[in-house]
Design an enzyme around this catalytic site. Structure first.
Site, PDB file in Angstrom:
ATOM      1  N   HIS A   1      34.098  87.407 172.730  1.00  0.00           N
ATOM      2  CA  HIS A   1      35.076  86.537 172.078  1.00  0.00           C
ATOM      3  C   HIS A   1      35.465  85.344 172.946  1.00  0.00           C
ATOM      4  O   HIS A   1      36.398  84.620 172.609  1.00  0.00           O
ATOM      5  CB  HIS A   1      36.317  87.381 171.755  1.00  0.00           C
ATOM      6  CG  HIS A   1      37.265  86.763 170.774  1.00  0.00           C
ATOM      7  ND1 HIS A   1      36.913  86.437 169.489  1.00  0.00           N
ATOM      8  CD2 HIS A   1      38.575  86.407 170.908  1.00  0.00           C
ATOM      9  CE1 HIS A   1      37.949  85.926 168.858  1.00  0.00           C
ATOM     10  NE2 HIS A   1      38.971  85.888 169.701  1.00  0.00           N
TER      11      HIS A   1
ATOM     12  N   SER B   1      40.141  81.205 169.928  1.00  0.00           N
ATOM     13  CA  SER B   1      40.648  82.339 169.164  1.00  0.00           C
ATOM     14  C   SER B   1      41.832  81.915 168.295  1.00  0.00           C
ATOM     15  O   SER B   1      41.718  81.011 167.479  1.00  0.00           O
ATOM     16  CB  SER B   1      41.017  83.476 170.122  1.00  0.00           C
ATOM     17  OG  SER B   1      41.345  84.652 169.423  1.00  0.00           O
TER      18      SER B   1
ATOM     19  N   ASP C   1      30.785  89.709 167.951  1.00  0.00           N
ATOM     20  CA  ASP C   1      32.162  89.533 168.395  1.00  0.00           C
ATOM     21  C   ASP C   1      33.028  90.574 167.691  1.00  0.00           C
ATOM     22  O   ASP C   1      33.170  90.546 166.465  1.00  0.00           O
ATOM     23  CB  ASP C   1      32.636  88.116 168.061  1.00  0.00           C
ATOM     24  CG  ASP C   1      34.035  87.799 168.580  1.00  0.00           C
ATOM     25  OD1 ASP C   1      34.765  88.729 168.963  1.00  0.00           O
ATOM     26  OD2 ASP C   1      34.401  86.614 168.597  1.00  0.00           O
TER      27      ASP C   1
END
Length: 277
Positions: A249, A98, A221
């Site tokens: 995610h 991320s 996502d």
């Protein structure tokens, strides 16, 4: 590696694996190095894996936390730089989840000679919408409301965000673990990290990349849409995009074997690198 070393203790650095090349794994917002435990067994024989917690996360040394330093992603990138410098790591494969994909990109541009390549798991350079050219997924008002909720009802914020991030009804353990991780994080450090994550815009850094990059994207996502994957691939030199048939995610937790397979194929396509710790 002295146990009393400031950097090692500060970031709770752990080294596992028996491979020649070093792979440093950087966890995402609200997480810690334990989130990599599903992926590391798939790579531990091929790589020497360096795990750590950002200051303010996991079991890092909170006494080393600076609200000013960690108000932007450069502060977190400095943690990666410090670890690589302290351990004198060479030819490092940086794996970021991320926001740590962008943090790793920042770090790589400061210490390019130490970095071999980057693997970005569900990355996003900007979570804000900038219509009509860029759709990060969120309006500023929505994110401001989400940050304000952290002050009003921290537990409620964690319970709202965790399933949004997990995104898969078949993997409730991920949602539960994320909620627990969010709740166990100091609210002050969590809010600072959240603001640095959700209100930043590092799209301008993408074209400056000089290292091979593997982009790993979920088919569905809520935090990083297929548009973002395509955008990053288009604007990041030397990048390869792989879309995984998955929801959520946290591909490294829900689909570790697929992630490891893509990493291994990607690495096989690159010149080999040998690293030392």
């Amino acid at each position: 590696m002295p146990a009393n070393d400031d950097v090692i203790r500060r970031n709770n650095v752990q080294i596992i694996g028996s491979g020649q090349q070093v792979m440093l794994m950087a966890h995402g917002f609200g997480c810690n190095q334990l989130m990599w435990r599903f992926l590391t067994p798939e790579l531990i024989n091929q790589y020497k894996i360096v795990l750590f917690d950002y200051v303010g996360s996991g079991t890092s040394n909170l006494e080393a936390y600076s609200r000013q330093k960690y108000a932007d992603l450069e502060g977190y990138a400095q943690d990666i730089i410090d670890i690589c410098t302290r351990l004198d790591l060479q030819n490092v494969v940086l794996v970021g989840h991320s926001v740590s994909s962008i943090i790793s990109l920042i770090a790589a541009q400061h210490i390019p000679q130490r970095i071999h390549s980057l693997v970005m798991v569900c990355p996003s350079p900007c979570f804000l919408n900038h219509p009509p050219d860029y759709l990060g997924g969120f309006n500023r008002e929505d994110l401001t409301e989400l940050i304000d909720l952290m002050d009003k009802n921290y537990i409620g914020w964690a319970q709202y965000l965790a399933p949004l991030v997990a995104g898969n009804a078949d993997t409730n353990f991920v949602s539960n673990e994320l909620a627990e991780s969010f709740c166990s994080t100091n609210p002050i450090t969590a809010k600072n990290f959240a603001k640095a994550t959700f209100f930043s815009d590092y799209r301008s850094l993408l074209p400056l990349n000089n290292h091979p990059v593997l982009l790993l994207q979920s088919q569905t996502d809520a935090l990083a849409s297929l548009f973002i994957g395509d955008y990053m691939h288009k604007h990041t030199p030397k990048s390869v995009l792989q879309v995984v048939e998955a929801k959520g995610h946290c591909l490294h937790m829900t689909h570790p074997q697929q992630v490891a397979g893509h990493i291994q194929l990607f690495m096989q396509s690159l010149p080999p690198g040998e690293s030392t710790v």
